[in-house]
Design a protein around this motif. Structure first.
Motif, PDB file in Angstrom:
ATOM      1  N   ALA A  56       6.755  -3.018   5.611  1.00 43.57           N
ATOM      2  CA  ALA A  56       5.874  -2.874   4.451  1.00 43.57           C
ATOM      3  C   ALA A  56       5.117  -4.158   4.141  1.00 43.57           C
ATOM      4  O   ALA A  56       3.963  -4.109   3.692  1.00 43.57           O
ATOM      5  CB  ALA A  56       6.692  -2.434   3.240  1.00 43.57           C
ATOM      6  N   LEU A  57       5.738  -5.310   4.370  1.00 42.66           N
ATOM      7  CA  LEU A  57       5.069  -6.570   4.046  1.00 42.66           C
ATOM      8  C   LEU A  57       3.801  -6.754   4.869  1.00 42.66           C
ATOM      9  O   LEU A  57       2.834  -7.374   4.412  1.00 42.66           O
ATOM     10  CB  LEU A  57       6.012  -7.756   4.248  1.00 42.66           C
ATOM     11  N   ALA A  58       3.789  -6.208   6.096  1.00 38.02           N
ATOM     12  CA  ALA A  58       2.606  -6.332   6.952  1.00 38.02           C
ATOM     13  C   ALA A  58       1.405  -5.616   6.355  1.00 38.02           C
ATOM     14  O   ALA A  58       0.256  -5.947   6.658  1.00 38.02           O
ATOM     15  CB  ALA A  58       2.912  -5.786   8.343  1.00 38.02           C
ATOM     16  N   ASP A  59       1.660  -4.626   5.497  1.00 38.59           N
ATOM     17  CA  ASP A  59       0.569  -3.913   4.851  1.00 38.59           C
ATOM     18  C   ASP A  59      -0.208  -4.824   3.907  1.00 38.59           C
ATOM     19  O   ASP A  59      -1.385  -4.574   3.618  1.00 38.59           O
ATOM     20  CB  ASP A  59       1.134  -2.708   4.083  1.00 38.59           C
TER      21      ASP A  59
ATOM     22  N   GLY B 114      11.158   0.515  -6.166  1.00 36.95           N
ATOM     23  CA  GLY B 114      11.207   1.645  -7.088  1.00 36.95           C
ATOM     24  C   GLY B 114      11.059   2.983  -6.384  1.00 36.95           C
ATOM     25  O   GLY B 114      10.705   3.057  -5.194  1.00 36.95           O
ATOM     26  N   PRO B 115      11.327   4.085  -7.088  1.00 38.09           N
ATOM     27  CA  PRO B 115      11.170   5.425  -6.521  1.00 38.09           C
ATOM     28  C   PRO B 115       9.735   5.662  -6.053  1.00 38.09           C
ATOM     29  O   PRO B 115       8.778   5.321  -6.751  1.00 38.09           O
ATOM     30  CB  PRO B 115      11.521   6.354  -7.687  1.00 38.09           C
ATOM     31  N   GLY B 116       9.602   6.225  -4.855  1.00 41.25           N
ATOM     32  CA  GLY B 116       8.273   6.477  -4.327  1.00 41.25           C
ATOM     33  C   GLY B 116       7.596   5.262  -3.736  1.00 41.25           C
ATOM     34  O   GLY B 116       6.461   5.350  -3.251  1.00 41.25           O
ATOM     35  N   GLY B 117       8.282   4.111  -3.747  1.00 42.11           N
ATOM     36  CA  GLY B 117       7.705   2.888  -3.205  1.00 42.11           C
ATOM     37  C   GLY B 117       7.965   2.741  -1.716  1.00 42.11           C
ATOM     38  O   GLY B 117       8.442   3.657  -1.038  1.00 42.11           O
TER      39      GLY B 117
ATOM     40  N   ARG C 147       9.840   8.077   3.586  1.00 40.55           N
ATOM     41  CA  ARG C 147       9.593   6.916   4.436  1.00 40.55           C
ATOM     42  C   ARG C 147       8.099   6.608   4.497  1.00 40.55           C
ATOM     43  O   ARG C 147       7.289   7.435   4.896  1.00 40.55           O
ATOM     44  CB  ARG C 147      10.138   7.175   5.847  1.00 40.55           C
ATOM     45  N   HIS C 148       7.750   5.400   4.117  1.00 37.69           N
ATOM     46  CA  HIS C 148       6.345   5.006   4.049  1.00 37.69           C
ATOM     47  C   HIS C 148       5.807   4.720   5.455  1.00 37.69           C
ATOM     48  O   HIS C 148       6.492   4.086   6.280  1.00 37.69           O
ATOM     49  CB  HIS C 148       6.196   3.753   3.180  1.00 37.69           C
TER      50      HIS C 148
END
Length: 347
Positions: free
Chosen positions: A176-179, A156-159, A166-167
């Protein structure tokens, strides 16, 4: 105890809300790179001083405990600076970007006799603790297998998959999955102990900036086996923990308040599924109502485990007793995480 917090993002608000509820604890300073964010959160939580330079905060505030709630790639440097200032450290997951960094922090903290711990909030959720109580009392019987699966839409937006923002977690091995890996590994560790062998499969189902959007793994632990999984595409969002024992099976969705237990029962065996099903139906109805009501009430909500962990950590520091998550457990969980990372999964 004087407390300082570095990083004033969304998760920091939960830390501050919990700290505000504790007696004999004073949040003396908050720090964020954004002056507007730092000032705003200081005003909201009645913190007397805010900073944009964490080193200046450590010098001026002289905290006894520092919470590090910044993006994970900055954790090592900030946690080390906090330890070097003489403070105990509670760091958000993932504690560090690599196992080597965590081991260095652990060595330094041990030499200085300082506490270092990582936030495993789901391990201390009511449902997880209740299942652990059933295991320890013998109600579930010896644990045979554990299943931990998080389904969470990252698109989603902001995800995490937003190409316009960019996160920071995308810099981690596994993206991201490592988070989220420490959540999965800490729950598995709670029920099967330290890992012996692990094999993971990382895949990508949808085009996006994420390097991976699916991860599934099998782990052999000291007391049983576990399957761990993260899906960005399976819906609806859920976080399932299932513990299979020799006498029963306990299951909870940690994003809700649902907790069910299927057990061996007296009486005719064909009636056992019916009796378990009726009990499960009642539990599901209660959970649905409780989840709805929780959204309208102040308090930790789905972060109740974090509040228990933080309050327990401060109680242990005050009494000089063992932490709820001692450094030995932090290292054990992160060794499992390291084994699950994509570079460790290559054949």
């Amino acid at each position: 105890m004087r407390v300082a917090l570095i990083g004033a993002g969304q998760i920091a608000r939960q830390h501050l809300s919990c700290l505000k509820s504790l007696t004999d604890v004073q949040v003396a300073g908050v720090c964020d790179l954004s002056p507007a964010v730092a000032e705003s959160i200081a005003e909201r939580y009645a913190v007397p001083a805010w900073f944009t330079d964490h080193a200046a905060m450590l010098r001026e505030v002289k905290p006894d405990v520092v919470h590090v709630t910044t993006p994970p790639t900055s954790h090592f440097r900030l946690a080390m600076d906090a330890l070097q200032s003489g403070a105990h450290v509670l760091v958000e997951k993932p504690a560090t970007a690599t196992l080597a960094e965590l081991e260095e922090l652990a060595r330094y903290a041990g030499e200085r006799q300082l506490a270092l711990t990582e936030d495993y909030n789901y391990v201390f959720n009511h449902a997880t603790c209740e299942i652990a109580r059933w295991v320890e009392s013998g109600t579930v019987g010896a644990v045979v297998h554990v299943e931990v699966l998080m389904a969470l839409n990252l698109f989603g937006p902001g995800g995490f998959a937003d190409p316009n923002a960019r996160h920071p977690a995308l810099a981690l091995a596994g993206g991201a999955l490592a988070d989220f890996l420490p959540h999965l590994a800490s729950l598995a560790h709670r029920f099967i102990g330290g890992y012996r062998r692990a094999h993971s499969i990382w895949t990508k189902r949808r085009p996006s900036i994420l390097p991976y959007d699916e991860m599934h793994a099998v782990v052999e632990g000291e007391r049983g086996t576990a399957t761990l999984g993260f899906s960005s595409t399976a819906q609806p969002d859920a976080f399932w923990l299932r513990v299979f024992g020799e006498r029963g099976q306990a299951s909870t969705n940690l994003f809700e308040t649902r907790l069910t237990f299927e057990r061996l029962r007296d009486g005719p065996k064909p009636l056992q599924p019916l009796r378990n099903g009726l009990e499960e139906g009642r539990a599901v109805r209660r959970a649905a109502i409780a989840t709805l009501m929780r959204k309208f009430k102040p308090g930790p909500g789905t972060y109740d485990g974090m509040w228990h962990l933080i309050s327990g950590t401060y109680a242990a520091l005050a009494r000089k007793t063992a932490l709820p998550v001692p450094i030995e457990d932090v290292l054990a969980v992160n060794r499992m995480v390291e084994a699950l990372k994509p570079q460790a999964a290559a054949p």
